[in-house]
Write an enzyme that holds these catalytic residues in place. Sequence first.
Site, short mmCIF file in Angstrom:
data_model
loop_
_atom_site.label_atom_id
_atom_site.label_comp_id
_atom_site.label_asym_id
_atom_site.label_seq_id
_atom_site.Cartn_x
_atom_site.Cartn_y
_atom_site.Cartn_z
N MET A 141 0.83 -1.21 0.00
CA MET A 141 0.00 0.00 0.00
C MET A 141 0.86 1.27 0.00
O MET A 141 0.34 2.37 -0.04
CB MET A 141 -0.96 0.00 1.19
N SER A 147 -6.53 2.87 16.62
CA SER A 147 -5.93 2.44 17.88
C SER A 147 -6.15 3.51 18.94
O SER A 147 -6.41 4.67 18.61
CB SER A 147 -4.43 2.25 17.63
N TYR A 171 3.54 6.34 14.15
CA TYR A 171 2.33 5.50 14.13
C TYR A 171 1.12 6.29 14.64
O TYR A 171 0.06 6.30 14.03
CB TYR A 171 2.59 4.27 15.00
N THR A 228 -2.74 -9.83 24.25
CA THR A 228 -2.41 -10.17 25.64
C THR A 228 -3.60 -10.84 26.30
O THR A 228 -4.74 -10.46 26.08
CB THR A 228 -2.09 -8.91 26.46
N ASN A 232 -7.42 -1.97 7.29
CA ASN A 232 -6.81 -2.55 8.49
C ASN A 232 -5.28 -2.62 8.44
O ASN A 232 -4.64 -2.71 9.48
CB ASN A 232 -7.42 -3.96 8.65
N HIS A 233 -4.66 -2.57 7.24
CA HIS A 233 -3.21 -2.80 7.14
C HIS A 233 -2.41 -1.68 7.81
O HIS A 233 -2.88 -0.54 7.90
CB HIS A 233 -2.80 -2.90 5.66
N ILE A 234 -1.21 -2.01 8.25
CA ILE A 234 -0.26 -0.99 8.72
C ILE A 234 1.14 -1.38 8.29
O ILE A 234 1.46 -2.56 8.23
CB ILE A 234 -0.24 -0.82 10.26
N1 LIG Z 1 -2.61 -5.85 17.55
C1 LIG Z 1 -2.83 -4.82 18.39
O1 LIG Z 1 -2.57 -4.91 19.58
C2 LIG Z 1 -3.43 -3.55 17.86
C3 LIG Z 1 -3.70 -2.51 18.77
C4 LIG Z 1 -4.27 -1.35 18.30
C5 LIG Z 1 -4.58 -1.22 16.96
N2 LIG Z 1 -4.30 -2.23 16.09
C6 LIG Z 1 -4.62 -2.03 14.67
O2 LIG Z 1 -5.18 -3.21 14.13
C7 LIG Z 1 -4.81 -3.33 12.75
C8 LIG Z 1 -4.21 -4.71 12.50
O3 LIG Z 1 -3.12 -4.88 13.35
P1 LIG Z 1 -2.41 -6.30 13.56
O4 LIG Z 1 -1.82 -6.28 14.91
O5 LIG Z 1 -3.32 -7.38 13.19
O6 LIG Z 1 -1.22 -6.14 12.50
P2 LIG Z 1 -0.28 -7.24 11.82
O7 LIG Z 1 -0.51 -8.59 12.38
O8 LIG Z 1 1.09 -6.67 11.85
O9 LIG Z 1 -0.81 -7.24 10.31
C9 LIG Z 1 -0.57 -6.17 9.48
C10 LIG Z 1 -1.09 -6.53 8.10
O10 LIG Z 1 -0.74 -5.48 7.19
C11 LIG Z 1 0.01 -6.02 6.11
N3 LIG Z 1 1.00 -5.04 5.66
C12 LIG Z 1 2.17 -4.69 6.26
N4 LIG Z 1 2.81 -3.76 5.55
C13 LIG Z 1 2.04 -3.52 4.45
C14 LIG Z 1 2.18 -2.68 3.32
N5 LIG Z 1 3.26 -1.89 3.15
N6 LIG Z 1 1.20 -2.70 2.37
C15 LIG Z 1 0.13 -3.49 2.53
N7 LIG Z 1 -0.07 -4.30 3.57
C16 LIG Z 1 0.89 -4.33 4.52
C17 LIG Z 1 0.64 -7.29 6.66
O11 LIG Z 1 0.88 -8.24 5.66
P3 LIG Z 1 2.23 -8.29 4.76
O12 LIG Z 1 3.37 -8.20 5.70
O13 LIG Z 1 2.07 -9.58 4.05
O14 LIG Z 1 2.11 -7.13 3.84
C18 LIG Z 1 -0.47 -7.81 7.56
O15 LIG Z 1 -1.43 -8.51 6.79
C19 LIG Z 1 -3.83 -2.19 12.46
O16 LIG Z 1 -4.53 -1.12 11.85
C20 LIG Z 1 -3.37 -1.77 13.86
O17 LIG Z 1 -2.98 -0.41 13.91
C21 LIG Z 1 -3.73 -3.39 16.51
#
Ligand SMILES: NC(=O)c1ccc[n+]([C@@H]2O[C@H](COP(=O)([O-])OP(=O)(O)OC[C@H]3O[C@@H](n4cnc5c(N)ncnc54)[C@H](OP(=O)(O)O)[C@@H]3O)[C@@H](O)[C@H]2O)c1
Length: 275
Positions: free
Chosen positions: A88, A165, A178, A215, A114-116
């Site tokens: 992205m 978040s 972030y 967690t 959702n991606h980051i």
């Molecule tokens: N987990 C938490 O504790 C938490 C807390 C607050 C908010 N959030 C939010 O929840 C959402 C999902 O978080 P998550 O923890 O599930 O994240 P994650 O496991 O790190 O997954 C991130 C996803 O984004 C993809 N991605 C990474 N870089 C990318 C790029 N340059 N272009 C397109 N896709 C990309 C990754 O796949 P690839 O590497 O294959 O591209 C993966 O599918 C995010 O918006 C995050 O800010 C999460």
Amino acid sequence: TKVLLSESLAVPGLPGLSSAPSSAELLRGKRVIVTGASSGIGEQMAYHLARMEAHLLLTARTEAKLQKVVERCLELGAASARYISGSMANASLPEEVLREAENTWGGLDMLILNHIGQSGFTFFSGDVGHVRSLMETNFVSYVALATAALPLLKESEGSIVVVSSIAGKIAGPFTASYSATKFALDGFFSSLRQELIIDKVNVSITLCILGYINTGKLSPEECALQIIRAGALRRRELRYPGPAIGSALLLHSLAPELLEALLRGSYRLENVRRT
Ligand SMILES: NC(=O)c1ccc[n+]([C@@H]2O[C@H](COP(=O)([O-])OP(=O)(O)OC[C@H]3O[C@@H](n4cnc5c(N)ncnc54)[C@H](OP(=O)(O)O)[C@@H]3O)[C@@H](O)[C@H]2O)c1
Ligand SMILES: *[C@@H]1O[C@H](CO)[C@@H](O)[C@H](O)[C@H]1NC(C)=O
Ligand SMILES: *[C@@H]1O[C@H](CO)[C@@H](O)[C@H](O)[C@H]1NC(C)=O
């Protein structure tokens, strides 16, 4: 199934619960895009949507992971499932993804953003280039995807779901870039929501304020289900976990300096890198 069990609890506080459609019913046969669907919360959202018998278009960078997720979605009951891989950070991907939706489905019902991109938990290093590219991946691409999707969503009276978040409402240390991208999402999509209401465009925008998920009792699976429910029910905002996010936001509005001091005190500084 597990999904139907938790769905049967329906919506607290609404009358006529038993007749309210569950999000599984609301999503059956719907056409849904999930970004960042190769791992974490996005992957879990894909599996829930598959059990709900939605049509899925998934995206992320890693093709091998997407292939596996798509396979699993088909096993779980997805009406159809396909993927597009790419970063992205590449400005042409958002339009490519929406073209695929239009070509295969002729429309779209829900866009889940959702991606980051990668960002470390460190003191701000002074790397402005990283801030610029993270803004592109975490923010500008969300705007581009929503812009390309809007004509289709207007037609279907569909929904946009933006995963953010607590760092997009309250800025703690070590997450400057972030946090900035998540604040930007709130600014843009909260303004856009107002304009859609003014123009009587029936496209809902749900902003999801998530706490730290991996967690204890907070599983990505349950979080993923709550995000889908909030989108299907066209909620303005989801807070997950609700009580913790609610208390943090309340304390932040009443005594911001106290909350910030608590945040600073909650980290072991010796474990935080300076790059
Ligand atoms: N987990 C938490 O504790 C938490 C807390 C607050 C908010 N959030 C939010 O929840 C959402 C999902 O978080 P998550 O923890 O599930 O994240 P994650 O496991 O790190 O997954 C991130 C996803 O984004 C993809 N991605 C990474 N870089 C990318 C790029 N340059 N272009 C397109 N896709 C990309 C990754 O796949 P690839 O590497 O294959 O591209 C993966 O599918 C995010 O918006 C995050 O800010 C999460
Ligand atoms: C961006 O995506 C387009 C279309 O998929 C591709 O042709 C192009 O090479 C990509 N650009 C970069 C810098 O990866
Ligand atoms: C907006 O769309 C939803 C989903 O199609 C529908 O249930 C609702 O009645 C619509 N609202 C208005 C005001 O048209």
